[in-house]
Design a protein around this motif. Structure first.
Motif, short mmCIF file in Angstrom:
data_model
loop_
_atom_site.label_atom_id
_atom_site.label_comp_id
_atom_site.label_asym_id
_atom_site.label_seq_id
_atom_site.Cartn_x
_atom_site.Cartn_y
_atom_site.Cartn_z
N GLY A 246 0.83 -1.20 0.00
CA GLY A 246 0.00 0.00 0.00
C GLY A 246 0.86 1.25 0.00
O GLY A 246 1.78 1.37 0.83
N LEU B 252 -2.50 4.53 -11.35
CA LEU B 252 -2.97 4.04 -10.05
C LEU B 252 -3.74 5.13 -9.30
O LEU B 252 -4.73 4.84 -8.61
N SER C 177 -9.76 2.26 -5.82
CA SER C 177 -9.68 0.80 -5.76
C SER C 177 -8.71 0.22 -6.78
O SER C 177 -8.62 -1.00 -6.93
N ALA C 178 -7.99 1.07 -7.49
CA ALA C 178 -7.08 0.60 -8.53
C ALA C 178 -5.87 -0.11 -7.91
O ALA C 178 -5.39 0.27 -6.83
N VAL C 179 -5.39 -1.15 -8.61
CA VAL C 179 -4.16 -1.82 -8.20
C VAL C 179 -3.31 -2.10 -9.43
O VAL C 179 -3.81 -2.18 -10.55
N HIS D 168 -11.29 -7.59 -11.87
CA HIS D 168 -11.24 -7.26 -10.45
C HIS D 168 -10.96 -8.53 -9.64
O HIS D 168 -11.31 -9.63 -10.06
N PHE E 116 -10.54 -5.11 -5.52
CA PHE E 116 -9.62 -4.21 -6.20
C PHE E 116 -9.81 -4.36 -7.70
O PHE E 116 -10.15 -5.45 -8.19
N ILE F 101 0.78 -7.22 -5.49
CA ILE F 101 -0.39 -6.36 -5.71
C ILE F 101 -0.09 -5.02 -5.05
O ILE F 101 0.23 -4.97 -3.85
N GLY G 92 -1.56 -1.25 -4.20
CA GLY G 92 -2.76 -0.44 -4.14
C GLY G 92 -2.55 0.82 -3.32
O GLY G 92 -1.43 1.14 -2.91
N HIS G 93 -3.65 1.53 -3.08
CA HIS G 93 -3.59 2.76 -2.29
C HIS G 93 -3.56 2.43 -0.80
O HIS G 93 -4.39 1.64 -0.31
N TYR H 234 -6.89 3.40 0.93
CA TYR H 234 -7.98 2.47 0.62
C TYR H 234 -7.85 1.20 1.47
O TYR H 234 -8.84 0.68 2.00
#
Length: 971
Positions: free
Chosen positions: A657, A685, A690-692, A709, A722, A768, A770-771, A774
């Motif tokens: 993250g 991103l 929810s983008a990964v 997803h 995601f 993976i 992601g944010h 999030y």
């Protein structure tokens, strides 16, 4: 004597050629003799650094030599007393002499059995408490302790009572009181012995090497005066002596390489000595495993130095052969006349042997000292052609250096005698015939040596590539930097073979140029093309020499730059940023179980009880951005074994993250690793919460595409959806290379690897990204790492001081800058940088001298030709144009061949250095590096060579007088 005088006169007559030969011999001897000097010097530096690191890691002085014996009933009283006396003599006198090192401390510690201690005044002290303590003594203790309470014990009983001190933990453990008396209550002790606690002690200095054990070791000891203990217990056996310890603290900072063998030998002799005197003994020397490994390191480093110097050795051997060949070419007529007058081949060869011994003796006297200077230069190298004010290497001449020098002289003598052996085969008639036929094939081309060399090198290339492919595909790793000598021998053979092969083709190219423009060429160029085309064998020596030296220089430069850059990039990529740290977060987790109390590990009620979710309290992040020297900081959350589901499939991946803006300013990634720029992926991103971004390994194995997803989470956390926005092959700090799920040993040979690895399941790491916000909002708030980029001129120490000043609770810190510094100081990288730099410089110097020597001698041998051309009406300007054309067609062509061969060799063989580095952890991928500065330096040097050469040749031509040249021809 007459033969010796003749040899001296002949050497004086060819003084410049002999000087050039002597120069090559000195460089050769110096280079070879520098190997043992450098090996010893770098291992000496490494030895001290390793011992210092051992002290930092274990917080224990590496010079410890600790010996302890436990005296049992197997020895009679007299035997035990004599054995202890002999051990005292050995440890105090003989052992230090065997070490031949300064002894910082020598301590003898004695102890008795544990006895029941009963207070004399039961009214003042609780006598129901059972107190068992040993009586102990340490030699020289008085100078190394401070009193917390009371005083130090007297060496004689006071009013029949023996004085003793205890440590602070002992006072609590034994429930004793300072000033009270205790007596031993035991059936074996017939006469009552009273002890009085007169003080409590602590270490005077916690960095004092006097103390081998921590003070808690003496929590059940009453420490008495060492003099009293020796007199009454060791000698008179007032109490039974149970153990004796001898502790030496050797000054490891004064250790030399020769000290290693003495240290190990002393350890082994001491072990044998104790085994012969005591049934039960213990030896401890923390430095011993490190010292034992030095014989392997020395062997590896010596092998590596030989490997690194193979191309330079070949080049120097060819230089010696070329200079010797030039000398013999000028003396072929004399040799042929001597042969026709009845001199045997052996007599002629012996004359040159004497000459070689004279030059070799001078080279042997000067070469090792040149090697000493070379070693100091190697020690100052911080990279290829980079020198820093590093602490000087401890270099010194040794017998091995001179032995290597003798070996170099013998090999050089063989190289210089080869042209003599070839020349003595020709008679005066054969020599004149050979002079008239300059178009014969050279030895290399006649017997297809170039084709053979190329075939060997290409086979070696195929073998290396096969081995590397197997290691990478199977995820194999090597645990140490190793250097295969063939990695340098094979490229050197390829350079030689390719150079000779191109020179086999080159005459046809010259003839094609001549035929293509024979109707339009001016007389000067016409003459030059004829001269070069018909006498190409004459020019092959200098052309091969130039092409080989330049190609070797380019290969050395590319190899060193590539190894250094890939080592640096591996550190930066693995770390992710300049600084990565983990900070302690406050949480409400219960304390760990303390053993057999209620609710322990074996309690079945605990196993059925659900685990409570730990709540973390996030510390403020802003102070990290304000630390001294920090330019950017970023939060990076990493969950190594996160669980993801895609459709009906399930797997594990590393979940990361990030905050895209901070991460982009902080993280490091080499350009060109991704299909698009690193920032483009971060922008994609950032477009959706929810983008990964997922790894290529995950996308390929589970057939995930952009737009799909998936769900991800971890134990105790609900999975969250995601959306896949991008797929990448690499990401900062993430290693995509496969790893074996089974960590058992695997053969590193290609065949063995395949055989042993068929049944092993290879794990492909997955990622993976992601944010962070999030993940925290939808899953859980858990500790993250802090990544930092330092300002360009900031020092790591500034950051360390700031962290300490602000009392930030750092639990783990990785500093890429410090790792880069340690990498630069690695003995193997030091060897690569130093030897490659030296090889590059030697290549340039030898190339320059060889070029000038050849053309000056060539011109002096063609005075008649130039005189006739001038007499025929060729102007001086046209002669200069002829020389320029000849230089371009020979030296210029050799430079082009050298550049082409060097680049090809680098592209083919430099990637093979992956076999000498950790294959599975080499991320980003190994990349061959060419620094334009290296080629620019070569271009400048070549231009200077050609310019100086033309200037000297033009000056010589301007002094040619026609009537002298014609007169010389008539003579």
């Amino acid at each position: 004597m007459a033969i010796f005088v003749m040899i001296i006169r002949k050497m004086v007559k060819n003084k410049w050629l002999e000087f050039s030969l002597l120069l090559g011999l000195i460089i050769s001897v110096g280079l070879v003799s520098s190997m043992p000097i450098y090996t010893n010097a770098i291992l000496q530096r490494l030895l001290i650094k390793d011992l210092e690191q051992l002290q930092d890691a274990k917080q224990q002085f590496p010079g410890i030599f600790w010996n302890s014996v436990y005296i049992t009933g197997e020895l009679t009283s007299e035997q035990a007393k004599q054995a202890v006396q002999d051990a005292d003599q050995y440890m105090g006198n003989e052992a230090p002499q065997r070490f031949q090192l300064p002894i910082k401390e020598y301590v003898i510690e004695r102890a008795t059995d544990r006895w029941n201690m009963v207070p004399v005044d039961a009214g003042k002290i609780d006598s129901s408490i059972k107190r068992t303590a040993e009586v102990a003594a340490l030699s020289g203790m008085e100078d190394h302790v401070r009193l917390i309470d009371g005083k130090l014990p007297s060496s004689e009983p006071v009013d029949g009572v023996i004085e003793a001190v205890v440590v602070d933990q002992g006072l609590t453990n034994l429930k004793m009181v300072v000033g009270q008396e205790y007596t031993i209550q035991d059936e074996e002790v017939k006469t009552p012995i009273k002890f009085k606690i007169v003080g409590v002690i602590d270490r005077k200095d916690y960095n004092d090497v006097y103390w081998y054990n921590s003070l808690s070791t003496y929590s059940s000891s009453m420490i008495v005066s060492y003099d009293w203990f020796e007199k009454e217990i060791t000698r008179n056996e007032l109490l039974k002596l149970r153990s004796s310890t001898w502790y030496l603290a050797v000054d490891y900072s004064q250790m030399k390489l020769e000290s290693i063998e003495r240290f190990i030998g002393t350890y082994q002799y001491t072990e044998s000595f104790l085994a012969n005197h005591f049934p039960n003994y213990t030896l401890k020397a923390p430095a011993l495993p490190t010292l034992n490994g030095y014989f392997v390191k020395e062997e590896k480093l010596r092998l590596m130095l030989w490997s690194l110097n193979v191309p330079v050795m070949i080049m120097l051997a060819y230089y010696l052969f070329m200079v010797s060949n030039l000398i013999i070419d000028r003396q072929k007529t004399e040799i042929a006349v001597l042969r026709s007058r009845g001199a045997s081949r052996l007599q002629i060869v012996l004359g040159y042997v004497v000459e070689g011994i004279l030059l070799g003796g001078i080279a042997l006297a000067c070469g090792p000292f040149f090697g000493l200077i070379v070693t100091k230069t190697l020690g100052a190298s911080n990279g290829f052609l980079e020198f820093v004010q590093r602490a000087a290497l401890d270099v010194k001449l040794n017998r091995t250096a001179f032995q290597y020098g003798v070996l170099a002289v013998l090999c050089s003598l063989v190289m210089t005698l080869l042209p003599v052996l070839f020349a003595t085969r020709a008679t005066i008639v054969g020599h004149k015939q050979q002079m008239a036929r300059q178009t014969n094939l050279s030895f290399w081309h006649k017997y297809f040596i170039d084709v053979i060399l190329l075939a060997i090198s290409l086979y070696g290339l195929y073998t290396f590539r096969t081995k590397m492919r197997d290691m990478q595909s199977l995820g194999l790793d090597v645990t140490d930097l190793q250097m295969d000598p063939m990695l340098f021998l094979i490229p050197a053979l390829f350079i030689l073979g390719a150079s000779f092969l191109l020179l086999r083709i080159y005459p046809w190219l010259v003839r094609l140029i001549y035929q293509g423009g024979r109707r339009w060429w001016p007389p000067s160029l016409y003459s030059t093309l004829l001269q070069v085309g018909r006498s190409i064998t004459q020019y092959q020596t200098i052309m091969v020499f130039l092409s080989v030296t330049l190609a070797t220089g380019l290969f050395s430069a590319s190899a060193a730059r590539t190894i250094n850059k890939n080592a640096d990039e591996k550190i930066m990529y693995g770390n992710g940023a300049d600084i990565t740290m983990t900070v302690k977060w406050e949480d409400d987790a219960p304390p760990p179980s303390m053993g057999n109390e209620g609710g322990g590990e074996g309690d079945p009620t605990v196993l059925l009880e659900p685990k409570k979710k730990v709540q973390f309290s996030e510390p403020p992040f802003f102070p990290f951005t304000q630390l001294s020297g920090v330019e950017h900081a970023a939060k990076v959350f990493t969950k190594p074994n996160a669980i993801f589901t895609f459709g009906k499939e399930r797997g594990t991946a590393t979940l990361m993250g990030i905050d895209t803006d901070d991460f982009g300013n902080t993280a490091w990634l080499r350009e060109g690793l991704l299909d698009h720029h690193f920032y483009d992926y971060l922008n994609v991103l950032a477009s959706s919460p929810s983008a990964v971004i997922i790894s290529r390994t995950l996308a390929d194995q589970y057939n995930v595409k952009v737009g799909d997803h998936l769900y991800a989470g971890w134990d105790g956390v609900q999975s969250t959806m995601f959306n896949v926005f991008a797929i990448v092959d690499y990401w900062p700090s993430w290693n995509p290379n496969p790893l074996f799920s089974d960590k058992s040993a695997v053969s590193t040979s290609s065949a063995g690897s395949a055989a042993n690895s068929k049944n092993k399941k290879i794990k492909a790491p997955m990622l993976i990204v992601g944010h962070l916000s999030y993940i925290q909002n939808n899953m859980a708030l858990e500790p993250y790492d802090v990544w930092m980029t330092l300002k360009p001129n900031a020092k790591s120490q500034e950051l360390y001081d700031a962290l300490e000043e602000k009392k930030i609770p750092v639990t783990k810190l990785n500093d890429a800058k410090q790792e880069l510094i340690r990498s630069k100081n690695d003995p193997f990288l030091l060897a690569i940088n130093g030897v490659m730099t030296l090889g590059f410089i030697i290549s340039i110097v030898i190339s320059f001298f060889g070029f000038l020597l050849y053309w000056v001698l060539s011109l002096s041998g063609r005075v008649l030709q130039f005189g006739i051309l001038r007499a025929m009406g060729i102007s001086f300007r046209q002669l200069i144009m002829m020389l320029i054309g000849e230089q371009l067609l020979t030296s210029g062509a050799a430079v082009v061949i050298g550049m082409l061969t060097g680049n090809l060799t680098s592209r083919f063989f430099v990637p093979m250095f992956q076999l000498s580095m950790q294959t599975s952890s080499q991320v980003p991928p190994f990349q061959v590096t060419f620094d334009p500065r290296d080629q620019m330096q070569l271009y400048i040097i070549v231009s200077i060579m050609l310019t100086v050469g033309l200037f000297i040749l033009g000056t010589m031509l301007s002094r040619v007088k026609i009537h002298q040249a014609v007169k010389l021809g008539e003579d």
